[in-house]
Scaffold this motif. Sequence first.
Motif, PDB file in Angstrom:
ATOM      1  N   PHE A  63       0.832  -1.206   0.000  1.00 15.04           N
ATOM      2  CA  PHE A  63       0.000   0.000   0.000  1.00 15.04           C
ATOM      3  C   PHE A  63       0.870   1.262   0.000  1.00 15.04           C
ATOM      4  O   PHE A  63       0.616   2.200  -0.750  1.00 15.04           O
ATOM      5  CB  PHE A  63      -0.909  -0.014   1.234  1.00 15.04           C
ATOM      6  CG  PHE A  63      -1.556   1.321   1.529  1.00 15.04           C
ATOM      7  CD1 PHE A  63      -2.640   1.767   0.786  1.00 15.04           C
ATOM      8  CD2 PHE A  63      -1.061   2.140   2.539  1.00 15.04           C
ATOM      9  CE1 PHE A  63      -3.224   3.006   1.042  1.00 15.04           C
ATOM     10  CE2 PHE A  63      -1.641   3.375   2.807  1.00 15.04           C
ATOM     11  CZ  PHE A  63      -2.716   3.807   2.060  1.00 15.04           C
ATOM     12  N   ARG A  66       2.714   1.716  -3.448  1.00 11.60           N
ATOM     13  CA  ARG A  66       1.798   2.155  -4.516  1.00 11.60           C
ATOM     14  C   ARG A  66       1.396   3.617  -4.314  1.00 11.60           C
ATOM     15  O   ARG A  66       1.319   4.390  -5.278  1.00 11.60           O
ATOM     16  CB  ARG A  66       0.550   1.263  -4.535  1.00 11.60           C
ATOM     17  CG  ARG A  66       0.798  -0.152  -5.028  1.00 11.60           C
ATOM     18  CD  ARG A  66      -0.517  -0.885  -5.271  1.00 11.60           C
ATOM     19  NE  ARG A  66      -1.347  -0.961  -4.066  1.00 11.60           N
ATOM     20  CZ  ARG A  66      -1.237  -1.934  -3.156  1.00 11.60           C
ATOM     21  NH1 ARG A  66      -0.338  -2.892  -3.309  1.00 11.60           N
ATOM     22  NH2 ARG A  66      -2.026  -1.955  -2.106  1.00 11.60           N
ATOM     23  N   SER A  67       1.143   3.988  -3.083  1.00 11.81           N
ATOM     24  CA  SER A  67       0.712   5.360  -2.783  1.00 11.81           C
ATOM     25  C   SER A  67       1.783   6.367  -3.160  1.00 11.81           C
ATOM     26  O   SER A  67       1.493   7.421  -3.744  1.00 11.81           O
ATOM     27  CB  SER A  67       0.368   5.496  -1.300  1.00 11.81           C
ATOM     28  OG  SER A  67      -0.657   4.595  -0.940  1.00 11.81           O
ATOM     29  N   LYS A  70       2.417   6.399  -7.149  1.00 13.48           N
ATOM     30  CA  LYS A  70       1.324   7.046  -7.885  1.00 13.48           C
ATOM     31  C   LYS A  70       1.123   8.501  -7.470  1.00 13.48           C
ATOM     32  O   LYS A  70       0.454   9.263  -8.182  1.00 13.48           O
ATOM     33  CB  LYS A  70       0.021   6.261  -7.667  1.00 13.48           C
ATOM     34  CG  LYS A  70       0.038   4.866  -8.296  1.00 13.48           C
ATOM     35  CD  LYS A  70      -1.278   4.141  -8.043  1.00 13.48           C
ATOM     36  CE  LYS A  70      -1.261   2.754  -8.655  1.00 13.48           C
ATOM     37  NZ  LYS A  70      -2.540   2.018  -8.402  1.00 13.48           N
ATOM     38  N   VAL A  72      -0.633   9.694  -4.996  1.00 12.66           N
ATOM     39  CA  VAL A  72      -2.042   9.941  -4.679  1.00 12.66           C
ATOM     40  C   VAL A  72      -2.162  10.819  -3.429  1.00 12.66           C
ATOM     41  O   VAL A  72      -1.445  10.638  -2.448  1.00 12.66           O
ATOM     42  CB  VAL A  72      -2.790   8.611  -4.448  1.00 12.66           C
ATOM     43  CG1 VAL A  72      -4.268   8.870  -4.173  1.00 12.66           C
ATOM     44  CG2 VAL A  72      -2.622   7.697  -5.642  1.00 12.66           C
ATOM     45  N   PHE A  74      -4.553  11.502  -0.514  1.00 15.34           N
ATOM     46  CA  PHE A  74      -5.718  10.955   0.167  1.00 15.34           C
ATOM     47  C   PHE A  74      -6.356  12.015   1.080  1.00 15.34           C
ATOM     48  O   PHE A  74      -5.668  12.878   1.619  1.00 15.34           O
ATOM     49  CB  PHE A  74      -5.329   9.746   1.009  1.00 15.34           C
ATOM     50  CG  PHE A  74      -4.756   8.604   0.220  1.00 15.34           C
ATOM     51  CD1 PHE A  74      -5.523   7.960  -0.747  1.00 15.34           C
ATOM     52  CD2 PHE A  74      -3.455   8.174   0.427  1.00 15.34           C
ATOM     53  CE1 PHE A  74      -5.003   6.896  -1.476  1.00 15.34           C
ATOM     54  CE2 PHE A  74      -2.925   7.121  -0.289  1.00 15.34           C
ATOM     55  CZ  PHE A  74      -3.701   6.480  -1.251  1.00 15.34           C
ATOM     56  N   GLN A  93      -7.860   5.231   3.503  1.00 15.28           N
ATOM     57  CA  GLN A  93      -6.495   5.240   2.971  1.00 15.28           C
ATOM     58  C   GLN A  93      -5.679   6.406   3.520  1.00 15.28           C
ATOM     59  O   GLN A  93      -4.472   6.290   3.723  1.00 15.28           O
ATOM     60  CB  GLN A  93      -6.544   5.301   1.447  1.00 15.28           C
ATOM     61  CG  GLN A  93      -7.121   4.040   0.810  1.00 15.28           C
ATOM     62  CD  GLN A  93      -7.206   4.170  -0.694  1.00 15.28           C
ATOM     63  OE1 GLN A  93      -7.673   5.184  -1.218  1.00 15.28           O
ATOM     64  NE2 GLN A  93      -6.752   3.146  -1.399  1.00 15.28           N
ATOM     65  N   TYR A  97      -2.201   5.863   5.389  1.00 17.13           N
ATOM     66  CA  TYR A  97      -0.961   6.436   4.849  1.00 17.13           C
ATOM     67  C   TYR A  97      -0.239   7.264   5.912  1.00 17.13           C
ATOM     68  O   TYR A  97       0.981   7.177   6.070  1.00 17.13           O
ATOM     69  CB  TYR A  97      -1.274   7.288   3.625  1.00 17.13           C
ATOM     70  CG  TYR A  97      -0.058   7.907   2.982  1.00 17.13           C
ATOM     71  CD1 TYR A  97       0.841   7.128   2.267  1.00 17.13           C
ATOM     72  CD2 TYR A  97       0.194   9.266   3.094  1.00 17.13           C
ATOM     73  CE1 TYR A  97       1.964   7.681   1.680  1.00 17.13           C
ATOM     74  CE2 TYR A  97       1.314   9.838   2.505  1.00 17.13           C
ATOM     75  CZ  TYR A  97       2.190   9.036   1.794  1.00 17.13           C
ATOM     76  OH  TYR A  97       3.299   9.594   1.225  1.00 17.13           O
TER      77      TYR A  97
END
Length: 406
Positions: A63, A66-67, A70, A72, A74, A93, A97
């Motif tokens: 997790f 990937r976070s 990417k 991202v 949240f 998420q 995180y």
Amino acid sequence: MAGLTTLCLSESESCSDSPSSTSTVLSHGDADLNGEEKTCAVCGDRATGYHFHAMTCEGCKGFFRRSVIKGVQFTCPFTSSCTITKAKRRQCQACRYQKCLAAGMRKDMIMSDEALRLRRKLRDRKQKQEQSPKEEPDKGAGLTMEQEQLIEILSEAHQKNFDSSFSQFTHYQPPVRLYIHSVRPWGAQNGACSLSPEDYLESYPEEVLPDVFSMLPIFADLSTFMIQQVIQFAKAIPAFRILPIDDQISLLKGTTLEICQIQFNTIFNEETKVWECGQHCYTVQDGALAGLQQIYLEPLLKFHVSLRKLKLHEAEYVLLQALVLFSPDQVDVVQREEIDQTQEKIALTLKSYIDQRHPLPEGRSLYAKLLLLLTELRTLKVENTRQILHIQDLRSMTPLLSEIIS
């Protein structure tokens, strides 16, 4: 400004999550020496080891990776205080995180896709070698797995800690200089050194003499910027981090200025004789306006031209930096034998890489030429240190540089 000891001690485990990283090697497995099962610091599930600097499970490891990759952003729909457990970790998420970060997971330890591909390649090769141990290795096949892994580690350390675009240097303000159009600057005539730094200054009437130290502030900033990158490069090498802190400091004091010049060569334009630092460009004339003398600047320019002509690959540049870093002849080092063994491995890897990647006849003498240039570089460092010690304002502007040459 942080001192050398502080920079060496801080974030002492700043290498990627690779098989050779100290944290992974020492923390392999999911139980401690007493047989006690480890739990994930994020969700409480069964942990499989240290991932990105924290004891976590495979789920939180994936997790977090990937976070970060990417990018991202949240957002918690509640009060940003959700409870993260094995059962509830998928519900928010954003809070998961943040708990990853709070547990000590570090974004800078995530390997690039290219580095991961190389690691998988090395694993596959190792498995094939283990499956057929009786086969004689092909001496002409290339680098050994250990040598390729060494290049991977050094390249990763270089790429993460050398800002070749100098994007982090954009906030430094360029100096204001006085230009007299009737006088040709040093090196402006047909691309050659038509005037020495001294002649360049003497050509001005006394009443309009430019400030000889007009480039000094930016030279001080640039030196500090480069030294910090070299320190971070060294700290990202496992073989360096396991040395006693006093040995780390001794190696950095003895070699940082040389490594800075090797890094500078990667952005040196052989045709224009200019160091292209992102949006800023510098010449030997700028060095003269910082107070450096011709006895140092002329050999320095010759060194960069000679090294650039060899057209080294990135792997050779990073091996060269590491070869200089692990210098067992530094006066104060304690673990001299260990440092010498590391340097020998690096030297053999560099020689093997050159033999494999550079066709004859150019490749035949390339390694010998590099060793000669390293000798020249050592002489340049001595002269550079001597001149810096005589520029009192420079040492007060950058305490880190002063500590390096002390």
